[in-house]
Design an enzyme around this catalytic site. Structure first.
Site, PDB file in Angstrom:
ATOM      1  N   ARG A 184      53.421 -87.458  52.154  1.00 23.29           N
ATOM      2  CA  ARG A 184      52.464 -88.342  52.825  1.00 23.29           C
ATOM      3  C   ARG A 184      51.942 -89.406  51.849  1.00 23.29           C
ATOM      4  O   ARG A 184      51.607 -90.517  52.254  1.00 23.29           O
ATOM      5  CB  ARG A 184      51.301 -87.524  53.403  1.00 23.29           C
ATOM      6  CG  ARG A 184      51.731 -86.499  54.442  1.00 23.29           C
ATOM      7  CD  ARG A 184      50.581 -85.601  54.878  1.00 23.29           C
ATOM      8  NE  ARG A 184      50.038 -84.840  53.756  1.00 23.29           N
ATOM      9  CZ  ARG A 184      48.940 -84.090  53.819  1.00 23.29           C
ATOM     10  NH1 ARG A 184      48.262 -84.005  54.958  1.00 23.29           N
ATOM     11  NH2 ARG A 184      48.506 -83.421  52.761  1.00 23.29           N
TER      12      ARG A 184
ATOM     13  N   HIS B 258      38.104 -80.504  51.510  1.00 22.73           N
ATOM     14  CA  HIS B 258      39.120 -80.737  52.538  1.00 22.73           C
ATOM     15  C   HIS B 258      39.158 -82.231  52.869  1.00 22.73           C
ATOM     16  O   HIS B 258      39.570 -83.035  52.049  1.00 22.73           O
ATOM     17  CB  HIS B 258      38.813 -79.865  53.764  1.00 22.73           C
ATOM     18  CG  HIS B 258      39.902 -79.846  54.805  1.00 22.73           C
ATOM     19  ND1 HIS B 258      41.202 -80.192  54.540  1.00 22.73           N
ATOM     20  CD2 HIS B 258      39.875 -79.513  56.125  1.00 22.73           C
ATOM     21  CE1 HIS B 258      41.927 -80.073  55.642  1.00 22.73           C
ATOM     22  NE2 HIS B 258      41.143 -79.667  56.619  1.00 22.73           N
TER      23      HIS B 258
END
Length: 400
Positions: free
Chosen positions: A289, A234
């Site tokens: 992003r 993550h």
């Protein structure tokens, strides 16, 4: 779905953002380019102020510059961190991972939870959202102070830089870390804004929601989320990307050809490792992003060798991953670019990068926790099954 990490399983309400596999993230219906266009900035044609995104996530409305300035002042007023928080961090070895120190600081902040006090006083359920709002805003305000303390403690001999009351949220965070160039402050505004929220199914967001559903206060919920963010699959990925890119340079030099780069990518894959910064659990196109960070780099550091290497990777890696045939999304994600930008402006300590991600994620998780309590969402309790149950289920389905 049961054995595959619940991929594709719809089971959460998340008001603040929605992730489309092809378009990428939308914050209250607005894409990243739209947010860059309509949210107030610190200067003309500048990057959006994170306070503006916080306002948008909380209310669903685009704020005026005056509203953002008022919220910015409120966050500064809430940003007082008690001494016991710093003492809790100081009890850890300086060598402890920055995320361990950061999460410890957040847990120490919990002592001041308004929600816990109100719950113990018997607050009615219909008003749970009010102390949750107070805690969430105070948490969002304080995490840059805690995070910058961790950075200065580990990397700058503990020389702390106080907050500047003239600066906004992102600019102040950059300042407290020790970076006062206007470009770095702009990067921090962009970084905090685009990392703030990515719907509810990712590990940190889901953890914050899950723990919050037990009526744990925002400090406890966010500390749990940070521990999920610290995992290599993550938030730790942004650290891994820069380290991998630097390993490419160490082996091949800064001016390598695309053929040399292809060979290094194959060498990485054939050794059983992944190329960090590529692929995503939901997205099936290039992460927007990533794209906005690339545009920032083209504007501010077009000739930087590491940026040029990232650009070459964008051309080289996706065809290789497609050829490999195991990857649903061969395109770069948000982590593929952020480290190179931070490195260019002097924040070279890759082990710290996930803390930046954590500060940003407080905005999304905090906003949604307020809505969880306002909507009266219940304790989360999905059903689990055993491997034997699954085998019997498959046998019955096959027989039918």
């Amino acid at each position: 779905m049961v054995l595959g990490g619940m991929r594709g399983m719809t089971g959460l309400l998340w008001e603040t953002s929605l992730l489309d596999p092809d378009e990428g993230i939308r914050f209250r219906g607005l894409s990243i380019p739209e947010c860059q266009k309509v949210l107030p900035a610190a200067k003309p044609e500048g990057e959006p102020l994170p306070e503006g995104l916080l306002w948008l996530l909380l209310t669903g409305k685009v704020p005026s510059k005056a509203q953002v300035d008022a919220l910015s002042k409120e966050l500064r007023d809430r940003a007082t961190v008690p001494d016991h928080v710093f003492k809790a961090i100081d009890a850890l070895p300086v060598s402890a991972h920055p995320m361990t120190q950061f999460a410890t600081g957040v847990m120490a902040l919990q002592v001041q939870s308004e929600f816990q006090k109100a719950y113990e006083m018997g607050i009615p359920k219909s008003k749970y959202w009010e102390p949750t709002y107070e805690d969430s805003l105070s948490l969002i305000a304080r995490v840059p102070v805690v995070a910058s303390y961790v950075y200065r403690r580990i990397y700058k001999d503990g020389k702390i830089i106080p907050m500047d009351d003239s600066l906004d949220y992102g600019g102040n965070f950059s300042h407290m870390l020790g970076f006062d160039s206007p470009q770095m402050q702009e990067l921090m505004r962009l970084y905090v804004t685009i990392h703030s929220d990515h719907e509810g199914g990712n590990v940190s967001a889901h953890t914050g929601h899950l723990v919050g559903s037990a009526l744990s206060d925002p400090y406890l919920s966010f500390a749990a989320a940070l521990n999920g963010l610290a995992g290599p699959l993550h938030g730790l990925a942004n650290q891994e990307v820069l380290l991998w890119i630097k390993s490419v340079v160490d082996e091949c030099g800064e001016n390598m050809t695309k053929e040399q780069l292809k060979d290094y990518v194959w060498k990485t894959l054939n050794s059983g490792k992944v190329v960090p910064g590529f692929g995503h659990g939901v997205l099936r196109k290039t992460d927007p992003r990533y794209t906005c960070q690339r545009e920032f780099a083209l504007k501010h550091l077009p000739d930087d060798p590491l940026f040029q290497l990232v650009s070459k990777l964008y051309e080289v890696v996706p065809p290789i991953l497609t050829e490999l045939g195991k990857v649903k999304n061969p395109w770069p994600n948000v982590d593929a670019h952020s480290g190179v930008l931070l490195n260019y402006f002097g924040l070279t300590e890759a082990r710290y990068y996930t803390v930046l991600f954590g500060v940003s994620r407080s905005i999304g998780i905090g906003s949604q926790l307020i809505w969880d309590r306002a909507l009266g969402l219940p304790l989360e309790r999905p059903k689990s099954v055993t491997m034997e149950w699954l085998e019997n289920y498959c046998k019955k389905a096959e027989a039918a």
